[in-house]
Design an enzyme around this catalytic site. Structure first.
Site, PDB file in Angstrom:
ATOM      1  N   HIS A   8       0.827  -1.211   0.000  1.00  0.00           N
ATOM      2  CA  HIS A   8       0.000   0.000   0.000  1.00  0.00           C
ATOM      3  C   HIS A   8       0.863   1.264   0.000  1.00  0.00           C
ATOM      4  O   HIS A   8       2.064   1.223   0.285  1.00  0.00           O
ATOM      5  CB  HIS A   8      -0.883   0.003   1.251  1.00  0.00           C
ATOM      6  CG  HIS A   8      -0.073  -0.090   2.518  1.00  0.00           C
ATOM      7  ND1 HIS A   8       0.536   0.997   3.104  1.00  0.00           N
ATOM      8  CD2 HIS A   8       0.252  -1.160   3.284  1.00  0.00           C
ATOM      9  CE1 HIS A   8       1.188   0.614   4.174  1.00  0.00           C
ATOM     10  NE2 HIS A   8       1.046  -0.696   4.319  1.00  0.00           N
ATOM     11  N   GLU A  83      -1.960  -7.377   6.829  1.00  0.00           N
ATOM     12  CA  GLU A  83      -0.638  -7.280   7.438  1.00  0.00           C
ATOM     13  C   GLU A  83      -0.508  -8.249   8.615  1.00  0.00           C
ATOM     14  O   GLU A  83      -1.491  -8.638   9.241  1.00  0.00           O
ATOM     15  CB  GLU A  83      -0.378  -5.841   7.898  1.00  0.00           C
ATOM     16  CG  GLU A  83       0.989  -5.597   8.539  1.00  0.00           C
ATOM     17  CD  GLU A  83       2.181  -5.931   7.645  1.00  0.00           C
ATOM     18  OE1 GLU A  83       2.355  -7.112   7.305  1.00  0.00           O
ATOM     19  OE2 GLU A  83       2.936  -4.997   7.318  1.00  0.00           O
TER      20      GLU A  83
END
Length: 198
Positions: A8, A83
């Protein structure tokens, strides 16, 4: 078919050096600009992808949305791409972690692949859920196609793949840089090879 992973765009916690993990921090203005630059990077490299898949976390979803607005391929949120859960380390800088959780940090470092962070995951757990997600994703496509896939994920997740691909021990994984919003290519064969070593 090739699989491109991209982390990201930048968040404020990236700038502050804080561990994010499962904490849902949005993109900052620079992160939005990075996602827009990723579109240009993909276009310049003539990467033609069939669909975008993304982690459910806000920073990844926003990155995927920006790319989808440019390429109009559609995106799908898939569990397992999120994550690493870094437990009690989240919200702290690494200096703070060394001060607050020195013993827990040492234990984690002693076997980073299999030891969990306190109240969090191990890298092995991250890889196992990632490959479950990849099974689902690849099951939606003809892997002999010449159209590729783009997966928006996170630093630790992509780092695990790079460590396995390059045969780098997880204790040395801090040497692997995963830049924000930069595509990293994997072949189907490379991913299959990594899977056999889980």
């Amino acid at each position: 078919m090739k699989i491109y992973f991209a982390r990201h765009g930048q968040t404020d916690w990236n700038i502050l050096g804080k561990v994010q993990g499962t904490t849902d921090i949005p993109l900052n203005e620079n992160g939005i600009a990075q996602a827009q630059l990723l579109c240009k990077n993909l276009e310049d490299r003539d990467i033609s992808f069939e669909k975008i898949y993304t982690s459910y976390q806000a920073r990844a979803v926003k990155t995927a949305q920006i790319i989808d607005e440019h390429f109009h391929t559609g995106y799908e949120i898939v569990r397992g791409l999120e994550e690493m859960n870094l437990g009690l380390f989240e919200g702290h800088t690494w200096d703070e972690i060394l001060s607050l959780y020195d013993e827990e940090h040492k234990l984690w470092l002693s076997n980073k692949r299999y030891n969990c962070t306190p109240d969090g995951e191990s890298y092995q757990m991250v890889m196992e859920r990632l490959f479950k997600a990849l099974d689902y994703i690849l099951g939606q496509h003809n892997t002999s196609s010449d159209r590729d896939l783009l997966i928006i994920s996170h630093g630790a997740v992509i780092m695990t793949l790079l460590a396995m691909k390059r045969n780098i021990p997880f204790e040395e994984s801090h040497t692997i840089e995963v830049d924000n919003a930069s595509p990293i290519e994997f072949s189907i064969e490379e991913l299959k090879d990594i899977r056999t070593r889980l």
